[in-house]
Design an enzyme around this catalytic site. Structure first.
Site, PDB file in Angstrom:
ATOM      1  N   HIS A 184       0.831  -1.203   0.000  1.00 18.70           N
ATOM      2  CA  HIS A 184       0.000   0.000   0.000  1.00 18.70           C
ATOM      3  C   HIS A 184       0.868   1.258   0.000  1.00 18.70           C
ATOM      4  O   HIS A 184       0.668   2.168  -0.827  1.00 18.70           O
ATOM      5  CB  HIS A 184      -0.903  -0.035   1.244  1.00 18.70           C
ATOM      6  CG  HIS A 184      -1.848   1.116   1.359  1.00 18.70           C
ATOM      7  ND1 HIS A 184      -3.195   1.021   1.056  1.00 18.70           N
ATOM      8  CD2 HIS A 184      -1.658   2.406   1.774  1.00 18.70           C
ATOM      9  CE1 HIS A 184      -3.783   2.183   1.268  1.00 18.70           C
ATOM     10  NE2 HIS A 184      -2.874   3.041   1.696  1.00 18.70           N
ATOM     11  N   GLU A 185       1.848   1.317   0.900  1.00 19.65           N
ATOM     12  CA  GLU A 185       2.688   2.513   1.003  1.00 19.65           C
ATOM     13  C   GLU A 185       3.614   2.646  -0.206  1.00 19.65           C
ATOM     14  O   GLU A 185       3.896   3.763  -0.660  1.00 19.65           O
ATOM     15  CB  GLU A 185       3.489   2.485   2.304  1.00 19.65           C
ATOM     16  CG  GLU A 185       2.639   2.430   3.581  1.00 19.65           C
ATOM     17  CD  GLU A 185       1.609   3.542   3.684  1.00 19.65           C
ATOM     18  OE1 GLU A 185       1.763   4.590   3.013  1.00 19.65           O
ATOM     19  OE2 GLU A 185       0.630   3.368   4.439  1.00 19.65           O
ATOM     20  N   HIS A 188       1.683   4.162  -3.026  1.00 22.18           N
ATOM     21  CA  HIS A 188       1.649   5.624  -2.884  1.00 22.18           C
ATOM     22  C   HIS A 188       2.924   6.229  -3.460  1.00 22.18           C
ATOM     23  O   HIS A 188       2.880   7.208  -4.219  1.00 22.18           O
ATOM     24  CB  HIS A 188       1.525   6.019  -1.405  1.00 22.18           C
ATOM     25  CG  HIS A 188       0.150   5.939  -0.853  1.00 22.18           C
ATOM     26  ND1 HIS A 188      -0.974   6.312  -1.569  1.00 22.18           N
ATOM     27  CD2 HIS A 188      -0.301   5.551   0.376  1.00 22.18           C
ATOM     28  CE1 HIS A 188      -2.053   6.152  -0.810  1.00 22.18           C
ATOM     29  NE2 HIS A 188      -1.677   5.689   0.369  1.00 22.18           N
ATOM     30  N   HIS A 194      -5.666   6.601  -2.916  1.00 20.57           N
ATOM     31  CA  HIS A 194      -6.637   5.618  -2.436  1.00 20.57           C
ATOM     32  C   HIS A 194      -7.754   5.424  -3.466  1.00 20.57           C
ATOM     33  O   HIS A 194      -8.156   6.373  -4.141  1.00 20.57           O
ATOM     34  CB  HIS A 194      -7.241   6.073  -1.108  1.00 20.57           C
ATOM     35  CG  HIS A 194      -6.240   6.148   0.001  1.00 20.57           C
ATOM     36  ND1 HIS A 194      -6.073   7.270   0.777  1.00 20.57           N
ATOM     37  CD2 HIS A 194      -5.323   5.243   0.437  1.00 20.57           C
ATOM     38  CE1 HIS A 194      -5.123   7.045   1.667  1.00 20.57           C
ATOM     39  NE2 HIS A 194      -4.638   5.832   1.473  1.00 20.57           N
ATOM     40  N   TYR A 240     -10.413   1.685   1.077  1.00 24.75           N
ATOM     41  CA  TYR A 240     -10.834   1.730   2.482  1.00 24.75           C
ATOM     42  C   TYR A 240     -11.911   0.680   2.740  1.00 24.75           C
ATOM     43  O   TYR A 240     -12.623   0.255   1.823  1.00 24.75           O
ATOM     44  CB  TYR A 240     -11.429   3.101   2.799  1.00 24.75           C
ATOM     45  CG  TYR A 240     -10.440   4.174   3.191  1.00 24.75           C
ATOM     46  CD1 TYR A 240      -9.080   4.070   2.918  1.00 24.75           C
ATOM     47  CD2 TYR A 240     -10.887   5.323   3.843  1.00 24.75           C
ATOM     48  CE1 TYR A 240      -8.203   5.072   3.278  1.00 24.75           C
ATOM     49  CE2 TYR A 240     -10.012   6.339   4.200  1.00 24.75           C
ATOM     50  CZ  TYR A 240      -8.673   6.199   3.919  1.00 24.75           C
ATOM     51  OH  TYR A 240      -7.810   7.211   4.279  1.00 24.75           O
TER      52      TYR A 240
END
Length: 304
Positions: A184-185, A188, A194, A240
């Site tokens: 996930h990071e 980014h 997101h 999310y």
């Protein structure tokens, strides 16, 4: 990087850079040990299992970041405010990492020595999942000007897209060192936001603002994203969960799917569409994507 940002990583950075720059012999030993560590990571197919969804883990670990006195300003729960540009959208020219003449995007990395061997294995294994499905290639930092520095900061966070120079990714040792969180990071850092804020999200999900914590409503604002001609992805590791930042977790939903039969926000690794977007943004050749990314690990050679 701001003075506050430098101060937040000084205890880790000073030690690591001193080891790297002032002790060539130790560096050689460390390099060889890291190579062995990589091979060991390949054997660890199961990986470190996260507890809860990606957004729930990040929300739990990052709950205090809005009150931190040092380090970058964190927006959207885990995105460090850019030093040089507006953070969104960030799949545009000047935000991506450079592509070499061989067609690969080479990104140097340095992993803080403050992590345990087991934690380093998780980070390395997570990086390797990009190797067999995209043209992203992570290599050990050897003095290159632009590189990613993984350190155990105060939460789970990353900058959006390439920043230039030393670029931080914070993975707190007590909550962030899990495969989907690392992916996930890193996504980014590659330039991806997101999933639930993408420009066409209202066609696929409903955001119930009355159920969102007041100071977290900005995390749900729609962004003018470049969706790279890919469909909305409920299974994205960037999505999310349905109770994210709820004023009453487990009772009042903050995100619902317009298709009531769809589940979302429970990804345990990058989805096929996550991978497809990386390949399209960086103009990679098509890669054969197996059902589970973990199936690729047995085929990866120890060449990071």
């Amino acid at each position: 990087m701001s003075d506050a940002g430098k101060a937040s990583v000084t205890p880790y950075l000073t030690f690591d850079m001193r080891l790297f720059i002032m002790a060539p012999l130790l560096l050689l030993v460390f390099s060889l040990m890291s190579q062995s560590l990589l091979c060991a990571a390949l054997a660890e197919i199961g990986g470190r299992r996260s507890v809860g969804s990606v957004s729930d883990i990040i929300q739990r670990v990052n709950g205090h970041l809005g009150r931190q006195k040092r380090g970058p300003v964190i927006t959207d729960d885990d995105i460090a405010q850019s030093r040089r540009r507006n953070a969104v959208p960030c799949t545009s020219r000047g935000c991506t990492w450079s592509k070499g003449s061989n067609g690969n995007v080479v990104i140097p990395v340095f992993i803080s020595n403050s992590y345990s061997w087991a934690e380093r294995r998780v980070i390395i294994r997570s990086l390797l999942t990009f190797h067999r499905t995209t043209c992203i290639r992570f290599v050990w930092w050897r003095g290159q000007s632009d590189y990613i520095y993984f350190f155990p900061g105060s939460g789970c966070w990353s900058y959006l897209g390439r920043q230039g120079g030393l670029q931080l990714i914070s993975l707190n040792r007590f909550g962030c060192v899990y495969l989907p969180i690392v992916q996930h990071e890193v996504l980014h850092a590659l330039g991806f936001h997101h999933e639930h804020v993408r420009s066409d999200r209202d066609d696929y999900v409903r955001i119930i603002f009355r159920n969102i914590q007041e100071d977290k409503k900005r995390n749900f604002r729609r962004v003018n994203t470049n969706n790279l001609n890919t469909p909305y992805d409920y299974n994205s590791v960037m999505h999310y969960s349905t109770y994210a930042f709820s004023i009453s977790p487990g009772e009042l939903q903050t995100i619902t799917a317009r298709n009531s039969n769809v589940e979302f926000g429970q990804a345990t690794e990058m989805s096929r569409k996550d991978i497809r977007r990386v390949n399209r943004l960086y103009q990679c050749s098509e890669f054969k994507i197996k059902t589970k990314l973990s199936e690729h690990l047995a085929d990866i050679t120890c060449n990071l």
